[in-house]
Each structure stands twice: as structure tokens, then as C-alpha cells.
Design a protein around this motif. Sequence first.
Motif, PDB file in Angstrom:
ATOM      1  N   ASN A  22       0.927  -1.267  -0.072  1.00 11.14           N
ATOM      2  CA  ASN A  22      -0.125  -0.081  -0.250  1.00 11.14           C
ATOM      3  C   ASN A  22       0.711   1.416   0.123  1.00 11.14           C
ATOM      4  OD1 ASN A  22      -2.357   1.651   0.065  1.00 11.14           O
ATOM      5  ND2 ASN A  22      -2.450   1.715   2.339  1.00 11.14           N
ATOM      6  N   GLY A  23       2.124   1.098   0.029  1.00 12.83           N
ATOM      7  CA  GLY A  23       3.016   2.303   0.010  1.00 12.83           C
ATOM      8  C   GLY A  23       3.785   2.835  -1.069  1.00 12.83           C
ATOM      9  N   SER A  24       3.632   1.779  -2.161  1.00 14.33           N
ATOM     10  CA  SER A  24       4.444   2.233  -3.407  1.00 14.33           C
ATOM     11  C   SER A  24       3.802   1.941  -4.514  1.00 14.33           C
ATOM     12  CB  SER A  24       5.425   0.929  -3.114  1.00 14.33           C
ATOM     13  OG  SER A  24       6.287   0.835  -2.042  1.00 14.33           O
ATOM     14  N   PHE A  25       2.434   2.510  -4.585  1.00 12.87           N
ATOM     15  CA  PHE A  25       1.679   2.360  -5.814  1.00 12.87           C
ATOM     16  C   PHE A  25       2.326   3.550  -6.709  1.00 12.87           C
ATOM     17  CE2 PHE A  25      -2.173   0.550  -3.565  1.00 12.87           C
ATOM     18  CZ  PHE A  25      -1.865  -0.849  -4.215  1.00 12.87           C
ATOM     19  N   SER A  26       3.348   4.634  -6.157  1.00 11.55           N
ATOM     20  CA  SER A  26       3.624   5.634  -7.043  1.00 11.55           C
ATOM     21  C   SER A  26       4.510   4.971  -8.068  1.00 11.55           C
ATOM     22  CB  SER A  26       4.384   6.457  -6.222  1.00 11.55           C
ATOM     23  OG  SER A  26       5.348   5.978  -5.457  1.00 11.55           O
ATOM     24  N   TYR A  27       5.226   3.746  -7.936  1.00  9.54           N
ATOM     25  CA  TYR A  27       5.991   3.556  -8.856  1.00  9.54           C
ATOM     26  C   TYR A  27       5.001   3.085 -10.304  1.00  9.54           C
ATOM     27  CZ  TYR A  27       9.464   3.211  -5.604  1.00  9.54           C
ATOM     28  OH  TYR A  27      10.490   3.262  -4.398  1.00  9.54           O
ATOM     29  N   SER A  28       3.706   3.030 -10.014  1.00 14.55           N
ATOM     30  CA  SER A  28       2.997   2.661 -11.270  1.00 14.55           C
ATOM     31  C   SER A  28       2.243   3.743 -11.928  1.00 14.55           C
ATOM     32  CB  SER A  28       1.891   1.442 -10.794  1.00 14.55           C
ATOM     33  OG  SER A  28       2.262   0.328 -10.249  1.00 14.55           O
ATOM     34  N   VAL A  29       2.778   5.039 -11.481  1.00 13.76           N
ATOM     35  CA  VAL A  29       1.900   6.108 -12.007  1.00 13.76           C
ATOM     36  C   VAL A  29       2.224   6.358 -13.453  1.00 13.76           C
ATOM     37  CG1 VAL A  29       3.835   7.686 -11.479  1.00 13.76           C
ATOM     38  CG2 VAL A  29       1.300   8.400 -11.313  1.00 13.76           C
ATOM     39  N   GLY A  30       3.525   5.858 -13.975  1.00 12.31           N
ATOM     40  CA  GLY A  30       3.800   5.950 -15.175  1.00 12.31           C
ATOM     41  C   GLY A  30       2.783   4.991 -16.070  1.00 12.31           C
ATOM     42  N   ILE A  32      -0.081   4.067 -15.247  1.00 17.09           N
ATOM     43  CA  ILE A  32      -1.338   4.631 -15.268  1.00 17.09           C
ATOM     44  C   ILE A  32      -1.426   5.858 -15.997  1.00 17.09           C
ATOM     45  CG2 ILE A  32      -3.033   5.666 -13.376  1.00 17.09           C
ATOM     46  CD1 ILE A  32      -2.029   4.018 -11.386  1.00 17.09           C
ATOM     47  N   HIS A  33      -0.350   6.654 -16.111  1.00 19.23           N
ATOM     48  CA  HIS A  33      -0.494   7.880 -16.779  1.00 19.23           C
ATOM     49  C   HIS A  33      -0.662   7.754 -18.385  1.00 19.23           C
ATOM     50  CE1 HIS A  33       0.859  11.858 -18.103  1.00 19.23           C
ATOM     51  NE2 HIS A  33       1.519  11.231 -19.105  1.00 19.23           N
ATOM     52  N   ILE A  34      -0.056   6.606 -18.759  1.00 19.95           N
ATOM     53  CA  ILE A  34      -0.237   6.331 -20.143  1.00 19.95           C
ATOM     54  C   ILE A  34      -1.783   6.052 -20.313  1.00 19.95           C
ATOM     55  CG2 ILE A  34       0.435   4.717 -22.114  1.00 19.95           C
ATOM     56  CD1 ILE A  34       3.082   4.653 -20.997  1.00 19.95           C
ATOM     57  N   ALA A  35      -2.340   5.095 -19.624  1.00 13.62           N
ATOM     58  CA  ALA A  35      -3.719   4.800 -19.709  1.00 13.62           C
ATOM     59  C   ALA A  35      -4.732   5.801 -19.733  1.00 13.62           C
ATOM     60  CB  ALA A  35      -4.140   3.504 -18.407  1.00 13.62           C
ATOM     61  N   THR A 155       0.231  -3.583 -12.880  1.00 14.29           N
ATOM     62  CA  THR A 155      -0.596  -2.658 -13.232  1.00 14.29           C
ATOM     63  C   THR A 155      -0.848  -2.671 -14.865  1.00 14.29           C
ATOM     64  OG1 THR A 155       0.074  -1.054 -11.333  1.00 14.29           O
ATOM     65  CG2 THR A 155      -1.063  -0.059 -13.044  1.00 14.29           C
ATOM     66  N   GLN A 156       0.171  -2.703 -15.675  1.00  9.63           N
ATOM     67  CA  GLN A 156      -0.013  -2.849 -17.079  1.00  9.63           C
ATOM     68  C   GLN A 156      -0.720  -4.167 -17.411  1.00  9.63           C
ATOM     69  OE1 GLN A 156       1.289  -0.401 -19.354  1.00  9.63           O
ATOM     70  NE2 GLN A 156      -0.485  -1.616 -20.521  1.00  9.63           N
ATOM     71  N   TYR A 157      -0.615  -5.289 -16.791  1.00  9.19           N
ATOM     72  CA  TYR A 157      -1.333  -6.612 -16.949  1.00  9.19           C
ATOM     73  C   TYR A 157      -2.856  -6.432 -16.426  1.00  9.19           C
ATOM     74  CZ  TYR A 157      -3.052 -11.121 -16.258  1.00  9.19           C
ATOM     75  OH  TYR A 157      -3.735 -12.324 -16.302  1.00  9.19           O
ATOM     76  N   LEU A 158      -3.110  -5.720 -15.664  1.00 12.78           N
ATOM     77  CA  LEU A 158      -4.257  -5.385 -15.153  1.00 12.78           C
ATOM     78  C   LEU A 158      -5.126  -4.599 -16.006  1.00 12.78           C
ATOM     79  CD1 LEU A 158      -4.137  -5.228 -11.223  1.00 12.78           C
ATOM     80  CD2 LEU A 158      -4.929  -7.067 -12.609  1.00 12.78           C
ATOM     81  N   ILE A 159      -4.480  -3.566 -16.599  1.00 12.70           N
ATOM     82  CA  ILE A 159      -5.117  -2.613 -17.790  1.00 12.70           C
ATOM     83  C   ILE A 159      -5.373  -3.516 -18.976  1.00 12.70           C
ATOM     84  CG2 ILE A 159      -4.621  -0.490 -18.992  1.00 12.70           C
ATOM     85  CD1 ILE A 159      -3.100   0.641 -16.537  1.00 12.70           C
ATOM     86  N   PHE A 168      -8.308   0.322 -11.186  1.00  9.60           N
ATOM     87  CA  PHE A 168      -8.417   1.309 -10.187  1.00  9.60           C
ATOM     88  C   PHE A 168      -8.942   0.224  -8.796  1.00  9.60           C
ATOM     89  CE2 PHE A 168      -8.335   5.371 -12.380  1.00  9.60           C
ATOM     90  CZ  PHE A 168      -6.840   5.642 -12.149  1.00  9.60           C
ATOM     91  N   LEU A 169      -9.913  -0.442  -8.995  1.00 11.72           N
ATOM     92  CA  LEU A 169     -10.818  -1.151  -7.942  1.00 11.72           C
ATOM     93  C   LEU A 169      -9.655  -2.001  -7.377  1.00 11.72           C
ATOM     94  CD1 LEU A 169     -13.324  -1.389  -6.691  1.00 11.72           C
ATOM     95  CD2 LEU A 169     -14.056  -3.034  -8.371  1.00 11.72           C
ATOM     96  N   LEU A 170      -9.230  -2.908  -8.247  1.00  7.52           N
ATOM     97  CA  LEU A 170      -8.085  -4.046  -7.773  1.00  7.52           C
ATOM     98  C   LEU A 170      -6.981  -3.457  -6.910  1.00  7.52           C
ATOM     99  CD1 LEU A 170      -8.341  -6.312 -11.104  1.00  7.52           C
ATOM    100  CD2 LEU A 170      -9.142  -6.867  -8.775  1.00  7.52           C
ATOM    101  N   LEU A 171      -6.503  -2.258  -7.352  1.00  9.34           N
ATOM    102  CA  LEU A 171      -5.366  -1.542  -6.645  1.00  9.34           C
ATOM    103  C   LEU A 171      -5.668  -1.345  -5.492  1.00  9.34           C
ATOM    104  CD1 LEU A 171      -3.530   0.643  -9.252  1.00  9.34           C
ATOM    105  CD2 LEU A 171      -2.796  -1.594  -8.399  1.00  9.34           C
ATOM    106  N   GLY A 172      -7.374  -0.837  -5.048  1.00 10.00           N
ATOM    107  CA  GLY A 172      -7.707  -0.418  -3.991  1.00 10.00           C
ATOM    108  C   GLY A 172      -7.997  -1.462  -3.205  1.00 10.00           C
ATOM    109  N   ALA A 173      -8.256  -2.868  -3.693  1.00 10.98           N
ATOM    110  CA  ALA A 173      -8.299  -4.083  -2.943  1.00 10.98           C
ATOM    111  C   ALA A 173      -7.125  -4.440  -2.332  1.00 10.98           C
ATOM    112  CB  ALA A 173      -9.119  -5.123  -3.869  1.00 10.98           C
ATOM    113  N   ILE A 174      -6.108  -4.270  -3.159  1.00 11.93           N
ATOM    114  CA  ILE A 174      -4.514  -4.682  -2.770  1.00 11.93           C
ATOM    115  C   ILE A 174      -4.178  -3.799  -1.599  1.00 11.93           C
ATOM    116  CG2 ILE A 174      -2.231  -4.679  -3.508  1.00 11.93           C
ATOM    117  CD1 ILE A 174      -3.248  -5.562  -6.272  1.00 11.93           C
TER     118      ILE A 174
END
Length: 469
Positions: A22-30, A32-35, A155-159, A168-174
Motif C-alpha cells: 500500500n505504500g509503493s503504488f507511486s511506482y505505477s504512476v507512469g 497509469i499515466h499512459i492509460a 498494473t499494466q497486466y491488469l489494464i 483502480f478497483l483492484l489496486l484499492g483491494a490490494i
Amino acid sequence: MATTEPWAWVVLFAAFMNMFLNGSFSYSVGVIHIALLEKYSEENVNTIAWLGSLFSCTFALLGFVGSIVINIFNVRTCVILSGLMSLVGFGLSSLVTDINHLFITFGLIAGCGQAMALTGSMVVAGYYFKERTGMATGIVTSSAGVSLFVFPPLTQYLIDTYNLQDTFLLLGAIGFHSVVCGALMRPTQFEIKSKFCSNCKDTKRTSTKKIKVSSKFGSLISLPYIFLLVSSMAFGIGLSTVYLFLPHFFKQSGSATQEIAFILSFMGIGGFFSRLLLGFMTNATDATILYGSTFGIIGIVTLFLNKVTSVGSKIAYSIIFGLYTGGCWTLQHAILVEIVGISKLSTGYGINMMMSGTGYLIGPPIIKLMVTSFNDEYYVFVCAALVLLLASSMGFAIRLVKKSVALHPSTDKQVVVGDKDIEQELIEKTNLREFEIVRDNQDTCDAEPFISSTEAEQCNKQSDKTQIR
């Protein structure tokens, strides 16, 4: 050296998993940014970029929120709330359709969950491992290196498999798994005593005890702490600038997009080992020396980034950058414990993280604006290198001030407290070197209903003059 209780290792594992989940989702921001660019293609690109920047910096910028929760309640409450915030933030992000609403749900609410998770994990490591703080925080922060490998591709696999809303929903569950991690972080004796002593003050006791204290630090307005805040903002500016502009700089020198992603992944390798090694090294070496040295080295190396042209040299720079910046959070935590003490750790850490987050937010646009007239992106990294060297100099300045205080201790002060529990709190919350305790022979304490009879009895005990060295 005090013995570490067995449950502390359970808490350390919980802190590791909390930061990983829950403290490292910022590494996926790139990713998410493309999506977001694909989903909101009609929106202004700068608007989407600011959304990603907001989420990236809130983990530090809103660290004070976690500090407030810890000071009012405890670490357990902070971490459990971080899981709830992530679930609500990402869950609402999966429902909204207006990108402006994402600034609240994704950028602020989910980002606040990240900040509280990070603050809780770092503070609880200091509470449970007072004498081996560097080692504990090194282990906890090494989870960020693991996250760098896991979450971007996940994150890319989920997208690709579902869509951005479901992701977004699955990341919230994680992130919601932080609730389990927080449940394992039972309050330490220090937290319990602090709350009890705070309650005792409200019972209007008539007992008095004078303590003459000669303390080195323990103040949030001390010069070492101010130096640390300046350093935090400086390295926030430097790190965010390198992270943001390095991919494009490598692309200009001939690297393809997939090659750049491969090269930058080596930062995670360097960062993982840096967090672990520096964490253990703080037990044998002054953290301020390590702190100043690491930022000084990477600042000097970054000045020669225009010479980095081959794939091998780019990989080497990525590894070196990860090695000499990955452990900065570990070292900062160890320095904070020494400067402000355990009781002010949550407050001091929150303010420090806010300064770092401010640097992350304002650094790239300000530096980019400063060097636009040069028409050469290399000068962006020159500025980044200079602020990293500023962060380094502040680390060495903290060391010099510490030595000065050691040679010229501050004037003794009289502190009036009420009972043994407050005495123990004072001992734990300050870095005392010499103090003398004188207790009156007529200590009394009016016990309120929320104080047990045993506690009231302890509060009324008398003792002779005690000398502690």
C-alpha cells in the motif's frame, strides 16, 4: 543493548508488507499515466501530467496526516486507516468519469492512503527497534525496491486484461490489505505510557517531581532539524527532476522506449541493496556521514551525465543512482531518531516528509523553467546535481552541529512532572546524557475512574533522591 521482544519481528514483517502492498503504488504512476492519456485523449496533456504528479508527491506531501493520527491515536490506527483510504480513493476512481474528479479521488484520497501507510511503517520501526533503527528501516524500505519490479508490470497486466476502471478497483483491494498489517502493529509500551501520562495530567494531581536535564537535542526547532528539512526539500527537487526527465534524455541519445524501461529498472536493483546495506551500516557508522557522502557522490556523477551515451554506461548510471539515493529514507529516519527522539518521531517525520513532497512537486517545473533559455536538456541535470550537492552539504552540517553540541552541552533545565510513568516517558522521549531526579516526599495522585487501582497506587509511591548517570 536492550533485548528486542519477539513480537517486534512480526511488526517488522507487517511494516514491510504494508509498504509493499500500500505504500509503493507511486511506482505505477507512469503506467497509469499512459492509460489516462488513452482514456482522456480529448483532455489537455498538462492536466493529465499534473494528475500523475499530484499522486506521485502526496506520499510525502501528506505525511503529516499520518503523524497527526499517530499522535492522537497510535500507529495501528494510522495504518488501518491507510488501507481504508486506499480502498475508498481507488474505488471512487473506478466510478468517476470526469478527470477533474480524479484529482480528489486518485490524487488526494488514494494518495493520502499512501502517505499514511509510509509514515506508519517508518514510525513503528523506530518504536520497536529503538537501538537498531537503521537496520529496521532498511528492511522496511527495501520493500520499495521489490515494488518497483512488481507493480508496474502488474498494473499494466491488469489494464490490458480488464480496463483502467477495474484496475483502480483492484489496486484499492490490494491496498486494503494494510488493514491486516495494521492489526498486527499492537501499540508499544511507549505509546501506552504516553497516552496514560497524558490522561494523568488531566486528573489535577498535586504531586511534583523536579528533574534537572542536560539534553543535546529533542527539539523540532533545533538547528540540526532545520538543516535536515532543507536537505529533504533539496533532494526531493533533485530526485524528482532526474526521475522525470531522465527517460526523455536517454531517448534523445538514441535509446528506444523498451530499452529505456529496461535500463531504468536497474535503479530498483540498486535501490533494494542500498536500503538494506545502509540500514545495517547505520549501526556502525554515523548516519549523517553516510547521508552527506551518498548525495555528494551521486551529485558529482550526475554532473557528467552528458558523457553517458552507450547502453552500458546508462545501465551503470541507473545502478549508481539507485545505490546512492535508494537508502536516503533509511538514513533520514535514523538521523531523525537521533535529533528529535522517539516521542517526537511521528511529528518530525511528517514535517520532514512534507518538505520532501514539496520538493517533489515544485522541483521539475521550476528547474525546467530555469533552463529553457539554454535549449539543452542536459542543464536540467546540472541543476539537479547542484541541489543534490546542497542536500549533501546539509548532511555534513548536521554532523558538525552535533559535534559542537557534544562539546558544549546546553544549560540544565528544570522540568516538573507528576509520577514515575511521566519520568519514564521523559527518559524515552529525549536523548538524555546526564540528569538528576529529585522527588518530593509528599507525592499524591487523585485517580480518576479510567485509571486502575494499580496505576493509582504506583502514582502515589514515594522514593528517595535518585542519581542517574
